[in-house]
Enzyme design. Structure first.
Site, PDB file in Angstrom:
ATOM      1  N   TRP A 153      26.403  43.027  43.827  1.00  0.00           N
ATOM      2  CA  TRP A 153      25.393  42.440  44.708  1.00  0.00           C
ATOM      3  C   TRP A 153      26.442  42.468  46.023  1.00  0.00           C
ATOM      4  CZ3 TRP A 153      27.749  37.944  46.016  1.00  0.00           C
ATOM      5  CH2 TRP A 153      27.921  37.326  45.061  1.00  0.00           C
ATOM      6  N   ASN A 154      27.793  42.092  45.897  1.00  0.00           N
ATOM      7  CA  ASN A 154      28.548  41.445  47.182  1.00  0.00           C
ATOM      8  C   ASN A 154      28.928  42.662  47.972  1.00  0.00           C
ATOM      9  OD1 ASN A 154      30.208  42.695  45.236  1.00  0.00           O
ATOM     10  ND2 ASN A 154      31.975  41.243  45.414  1.00  0.00           N
ATOM     11  N   LYS A 177      23.082  52.858  39.372  1.00  0.00           N
ATOM     12  CA  LYS A 177      22.105  51.517  39.222  1.00  0.00           C
ATOM     13  C   LYS A 177      22.653  50.510  40.133  1.00  0.00           C
ATOM     14  CE  LYS A 177      21.898  47.855  36.830  1.00  0.00           C
ATOM     15  NZ  LYS A 177      21.201  46.964  37.683  1.00  0.00           N
ATOM     16  N   ALA A 179      22.844  46.505  41.937  1.00  0.00           N
ATOM     17  CA  ALA A 179      22.436  45.471  41.429  1.00  0.00           C
ATOM     18  C   ALA A 179      21.154  45.092  41.681  1.00  0.00           C
ATOM     19  CB  ALA A 179      23.384  44.315  42.178  1.00  0.00           C
ATOM     20  N   GLU A 252      36.513  48.230  37.856  1.00  0.00           N
ATOM     21  CA  GLU A 252      36.750  47.128  38.916  1.00  0.00           C
ATOM     22  C   GLU A 252      36.181  45.947  38.657  1.00  0.00           C
ATOM     23  OE1 GLU A 252      38.741  50.404  41.050  1.00  0.00           O
ATOM     24  OE2 GLU A 252      38.877  48.329  41.061  1.00  0.00           O
ATOM     25  N   CYS A 286      35.873  40.202  45.338  1.00  0.00           N
ATOM     26  CA  CYS A 286      36.755  40.323  44.118  1.00  0.00           C
ATOM     27  C   CYS A 286      38.107  40.116  44.378  1.00  0.00           C
ATOM     28  CB  CYS A 286      36.644  41.482  43.273  1.00  0.00           C
ATOM     29  SG  CYS A 286      36.922  42.978  44.458  1.00  0.00           S
ATOM     30  N   GLU A 381      37.725  32.357  38.650  1.00  0.00           N
ATOM     31  CA  GLU A 381      37.135  33.042  39.920  1.00  0.00           C
ATOM     32  C   GLU A 381      36.148  32.393  40.442  1.00  0.00           C
ATOM     33  OE1 GLU A 381      35.337  36.662  39.498  1.00  0.00           O
ATOM     34  OE2 GLU A 381      36.505  37.706  41.086  1.00  0.00           O
TER      35      GLU A 381
END
Ligand SMILES: NC(=O)C1=CN([C@@H]2O[C@H](COP(=O)(O)OP(=O)(O)OC[C@H]3O[C@@H](n4cnc5c(N)ncnc54)[C@H](OP(=O)(O)O)[C@@H]3O)[C@@H](O)[C@H]2O)C=CC1
Ligand SMILES: O=C(O)[C@H](O)CS(=O)(=O)O
Length: 477
Positions: A153-154, A177, A179, A252, A286, A381
């Site tokens: 989603w980011n 597909k 998010a 990733e 990330c 994280e």
């Protein structure tokens, strides 16, 4: 529903057509809670429909000359740029990032489509000399086949473009597909791919739950490759789910980037780099710096200057002019940030600025000083706007601290001594290292990590090889 956009679509996009579904799921604006859309809830059946469509489209797409594939990708790129404002608004509404960042992401996404349109025409095999005079060796590069992408989603635009651009350039077809929190951007991209003239079945988007759509993409034997961007935990699950059909994989995954500031750094430059590396997308990338190691000679100056700049960041609804920090994606994200800050404070950290929730899912951009090297925020994280500053004495100590992580995606450091730059850059165990810069993401550099941050590279000339197979021909003359 007050929200409207010419590019607002709510049905799955399969084989060049919109596929409605009785079952639907809501997409909410994280800033206002408003329901923006009710999107068709895909399932295993619709995922299979898309995979079958991609399979049907594959032979003709594979046989399409690279120049023709490049032309179609270029047209898709041009439409992404022409509609960047509409897509950026959709993106900010469903993801929350400031409009200025959303605009940047759409152009960043488009740059991958542009880049791979160019790379498509430079896929070359080899002609090699055989040990025997009456033989010849040819090496062909051929598309992998039907590919799947599962995206986070980011970065609802860039993570799709970074995969689909390479896949389609290589002659593969793809089912995406997105998010479930951010499907609208993906559907807008599908509409523009269709308008660009990409043949039906080449690029398909099936929003829907991970356990159904995601599972079908991971388990269906027709899918020869899966590219995933998201958390390490999910990456591990997908790798196991893909094992029975031996899919090619690009993962990733999560990160925990160290940001080191040495005594000989340009402190002002390091502060600007820290802002870019830490607070982009409210810390929800990330490759965000997750822990700061600052040498004792510049610690106080760096901490004070960073806190001064961070305190000035404008927080609000991403659609408002000048807003630099939007809301976090959801309550769970906010809770994780609060947990990391509380733990650091319990171990003695000082809040130099921020350190509090602001209502909704906003969190004040924060700088913590005197963070202990074993605090939770240095091991996990955060995915939020919190800079944790840890003091260190010697170079060797900073490198050891930086490498003491299961992750290996991104790292950053500021220093001007040439010998140190090479020593540290070569010693850091990460896939990507920013030296005197806090931002290195573009279409040209190979993006990816090592260790628990996954494997494979996206973007760059290397990104194409993820979607190509080598075929060895031995010719008897
Ligand atoms: N290395 C990189 O480039 C990036 C890494 N990340 C990492 O991802 C995390 C944040 O992103 P987030 O979206 O929460 O990550 P998640 O891994 O939870 O979700 C990413 C995608 O995976 C899907 N998914 C979740 N569980 C499964 C499953 N069991 N099977 C198949 N698909 C599944 C989600 O679908 P659904 O939404 O329907 O649940 C979503 O589309 C952080 O750790 C971040 O570091 C994020 C972006 C980039
Ligand atoms: O998903 C992400 O966090 C992105 O990969 C980060 S970047 O590509 O925008 O740097």
């Amino acid at each position: 529903m007050s929200f409207s956009s010419a590019l607002l679509h709510q049905d799955a996009f399969i084989e060049g057509r919109w596929h409605p579904a009785a079952a639907r799921f809501p997409v909410h604006d994280p800033a206002t809670g408003e329901c923006l859309a009710q999107v068709a809830r895909g399932d295993r059946a619709s995922a299979r429909l898309a995979i079958d469509a991609a399979e049907r489209a594959l032979p003709a797409w594979r046989a399409t000359p690279a120049k023709a594939r490049a032309t179609l990708l270029r047209r898709w790129y041009e439409l992404m740029v022409a509609h960047s404002e509409e897509i950026a608004t959709l993106l900010t509404r469903e993801q929350g990032k400031p409009l200025a960042e959303a605009r940047g992401e759409v152009l960043y996404a488009a740059s991958f489509i542009e880049w791979f349109a160019e790379e498509a025409r430079r896929i070359a095999g080899d002609v090699l000399e055989h040990p025997q005079a009456d033989r010849r060796i040819l090496v062909l590069k051929q598309s992998v086949g039907v590919c799947a992408a599962i995206t986070p989603w980011n970065f609802p635009a860039a993570m799709i473009a970074r995969k689909a651009g390479a896949a389609l350039a290589a002659g593969c077809t793809m089912v995406v597909k997105p998010a479930s929190q951010t499907p609208l951007t993906a559907l807008a991209m599908a509409a523009l791919a269709n308008e660009a003239g990409l043949p039906a079945g080449i690029f398909n988007v099936v929003p829907g739950p991970a356990g159904e759509v995601g599972a079908e993409l991971a388990e269906n034997p027709q899918v020869r490759k899966l590219s995933f961007t998201g958390s390490t935990a999910v990456g591990r699950k997908l790798m196991a789910q893909c094992a029975p059909t031996l899919k090619k994989l690009s993962l990733e995954l999560g990160g925990n980037a160290p940001f080191i500031v040495f005594d000989d750094a340009d402190v002002d430059a390091a502060v600007e780099g820290a802002l870019a590396a830490k607070y982009r997308n409210s810390g929800q990338t990330c490759v965000c710096a997750n822990r700061f190691y600052v040498q004792r000679g510049v610690y106080d100056a760096f901490a004070a200057k960073l806190a001064e700049r961070v305190a000035m960041l404008k927080v609000g609804n991403g659609l408002e002019a000048g807003v630099e920090q939007g809301p976090l994606i959801d309550e769970a994200a906010l809770a994780k940030v609060q947990e990391h800050v509380a733990d650091a404070q319990a171990l003695g950290a000082r809040v130099l600025c921020g350190g509090r929730a602001l209502g909704g899912t906003w969190y004040a951009p924060t700088v913590l000083a005197d963070v202990r090297a074993d605090a939770q925020i240095t091991r996990e994280e955060t995915f939020g706007p919190v800079a944790a500053l840890v003091r260190f004495k010697e170079e060797r100590e900073a490198v050891a601290l930086a490498n003491a992580s299961e992750y290996g995606l991104a790292a950053y450091f500021y220093g001007r001594d040439l010998g140190r730059v090479f020593r540290v850059a070569e010693a850091l165990e990460y896939g990507m290292v920013g030296v005197n810069t806090g931002l290195f993401s573009n279409e040209v550099g190979p993006f990816g990590g090592i260790k628990q941050s996954g494997f494979g590279r996206e973007g760059s000339k290397y990104g194409l090889t993820e979607y190509l197979e080598l075929k060895y021909l031995c010719l008897g003359l």
